[in-house]
Motif scaffolding. Structure first.
Motif, PDB file in Angstrom:
ATOM      1  N   ASP A 190      16.186   6.869   0.249  1.00  0.00           N
ATOM      2  CA  ASP A 190      16.412   6.297   1.568  1.00  0.00           C
ATOM      3  C   ASP A 190      15.102   5.800   2.180  1.00  0.00           C
ATOM      4  OD1 ASP A 190      18.314   6.058   4.006  1.00  0.00           O
ATOM      5  OD2 ASP A 190      16.609   7.187   4.804  1.00  0.00           O
ATOM      6  N   ALA A 191      14.029   6.571   1.990  1.00  0.00           N
ATOM      7  CA  ALA A 191      12.734   6.203   2.563  1.00  0.00           C
ATOM      8  C   ALA A 191      12.204   4.917   1.941  1.00  0.00           C
ATOM      9  CB  ALA A 191      11.732   7.340   2.371  1.00  0.00           C
ATOM     10  N   VAL A 192      12.309   4.807   0.616  1.00  0.00           N
ATOM     11  CA  VAL A 192      11.817   3.609  -0.068  1.00  0.00           C
ATOM     12  C   VAL A 192      12.627   2.387   0.343  1.00  0.00           C
ATOM     13  CG1 VAL A 192      11.462   2.505  -2.307  1.00  0.00           C
ATOM     14  CG2 VAL A 192      10.962   4.934  -2.044  1.00  0.00           C
ATOM     15  N   PHE A 193      13.945   2.504   0.266  1.00  0.00           N
ATOM     16  CA  PHE A 193      14.809   1.377   0.613  1.00  0.00           C
ATOM     17  C   PHE A 193      14.596   0.952   2.067  1.00  0.00           C
ATOM     18  CE2 PHE A 193      18.794  -0.336   2.309  1.00  0.00           C
ATOM     19  CZ  PHE A 193      19.035  -1.373   1.418  1.00  0.00           C
ATOM     20  N   GLY A 194      14.582   1.927   2.974  1.00  0.00           N
ATOM     21  CA  GLY A 194      14.422   1.612   4.392  1.00  0.00           C
ATOM     22  C   GLY A 194      13.109   0.921   4.688  1.00  0.00           C
ATOM     23  N   ALA A 195      12.032   1.382   4.057  1.00  0.00           N
ATOM     24  CA  ALA A 195      10.716   0.788   4.299  1.00  0.00           C
ATOM     25  C   ALA A 195      10.653  -0.640   3.771  1.00  0.00           C
ATOM     26  CB  ALA A 195       9.631   1.644   3.649  1.00  0.00           C
ATOM     27  N   THR A 211       0.831  -1.209   0.000  1.00  0.00           N
ATOM     28  CA  THR A 211       0.000   0.000   0.000  1.00  0.00           C
ATOM     29  C   THR A 211       0.861   1.253   0.000  1.00  0.00           C
ATOM     30  OG1 THR A 211      -1.722  -1.187   1.228  1.00  0.00           O
ATOM     31  CG2 THR A 211      -1.861   1.218   1.203  1.00  0.00           C
ATOM     32  N   ALA A 212       1.961   1.201   0.759  1.00  0.00           N
ATOM     33  CA  ALA A 212       2.867   2.351   0.809  1.00  0.00           C
ATOM     34  C   ALA A 212       3.462   2.632  -0.567  1.00  0.00           C
ATOM     35  CB  ALA A 212       3.969   2.105   1.830  1.00  0.00           C
ATOM     36  N   LEU A 213       3.915   1.589  -1.258  1.00  0.00           N
ATOM     37  CA  LEU A 213       4.477   1.774  -2.601  1.00  0.00           C
ATOM     38  C   LEU A 213       3.422   2.319  -3.563  1.00  0.00           C
ATOM     39  CD1 LEU A 213       6.774  -1.309  -3.379  1.00  0.00           C
ATOM     40  CD2 LEU A 213       7.467   1.072  -3.032  1.00  0.00           C
ATOM     41  N   HIS A 214       2.214   1.808  -3.467  1.00  0.00           N
ATOM     42  CA  HIS A 214       1.128   2.263  -4.342  1.00  0.00           C
ATOM     43  C   HIS A 214       0.850   3.742  -4.152  1.00  0.00           C
ATOM     44  CE1 HIS A 214      -3.123   3.107  -5.275  1.00  0.00           C
ATOM     45  NE2 HIS A 214      -2.967   2.254  -6.274  1.00  0.00           N
TER      46      HIS A 214
END
Length: 217
Positions: free
Chosen positions: A124-129, A86-89
């Motif tokens: 950083d936010a995408v990778f970390g999540a 959901t976060a990626l979407h």
């Protein structure tokens, strides 16, 4: 009598230079930006720009980073509660909206974040999540890459606008399946946004299968 004070010109700042350059890029494209043109737009001498930026390229980097800063990253916060899919979407839609509002800057952003702070925070936010959600680091890196490919690619142009609104351009003898192609431009938003959502869901479906497979290895 007291004299009215003459209005002062706004002080030149990085923010004002970026704002002016961004407006130029949006209106006329990347080639419209030069230090001479910016100085004229701002009503200052050319050399004064160099107190804030060392070159035109550095200005464009700052303009590109200002677009990255418009992308919502709140869905990747640990306390947000959205699952990784959901976060990626939701992030993908926010990212595409920012790029679609500044299409001339997409080629710059597509090259990656480089040293741009907002761009690096985004990566950083995408990778970390993804790592926090249980993706191995290598997979998380590839997810960040493929999402950037997909989102920037979708923002580079309009599929619907690629067809002219002249029915005579699509002779049935030559193009038997394009009888309605001249109507695509009229429904540009529906076509382009629908295609993005369909592609995004297909991409996320594939990632979900990979995620389940990894959990059972």
């Amino acid at each position: 009598m007291c004299r009215m004070a003459r209005p002062r010109k706004p002080l030149l700042s990085r923010e004002l230079i970026v704002e002016t350059a961004s407006a130029l890029v949006d209106a006329e494209g990347l080639d419209a930006v030069s230090t001479r043109r910016l100085a004229a737009e701002l009503g200052v001498s050319g050399p004064s720009l160099y107190n804030h930026f060392r070159s035109k390229d550095e200005i464009l980097e700052a303009v590109a980073d200002s677009v990255s800063a418009q992308v919502d990253l709140s869905m990747f916060a640990a306390e947000d509660g959205r699952d990784w899919r959901t976060a990626l979407h939701d992030w993908a839609h926010s990212y595409r909206s920012a790029l679609a509002a500044h299409p001339h800057l997409v080629p710059v952003l597509a090259q990656g974040p480089g040293r741009r702070p907002a761009g690096l925070r985004l990566a950083d936010a995408v990778f970390g999540a993804m790592v926090r959600a249980g993706w191995p680091p290598g997979h998380a890196t590839r997810i960040g890459a493929l999402m950037r490919y997909f989102i920037t690619g979708s923002a580079l142009g309009s599929f619907a606008r690629g067809f002219v609104d002249d029915a005579t351009a699509y002779n049935p003898a030559d193009y038997p399946h394009l009888g309605q192609a001249h109507l695509l431009a009229e429904h540009r938003k529906q076509v382009d946004e629908g295609a993005f959502e369909s592609g995004l869901r297909a991409l996320l479906d594939g990632l979900t299968l990979q995620y389940e497979e990894l959990k059972h290895e």
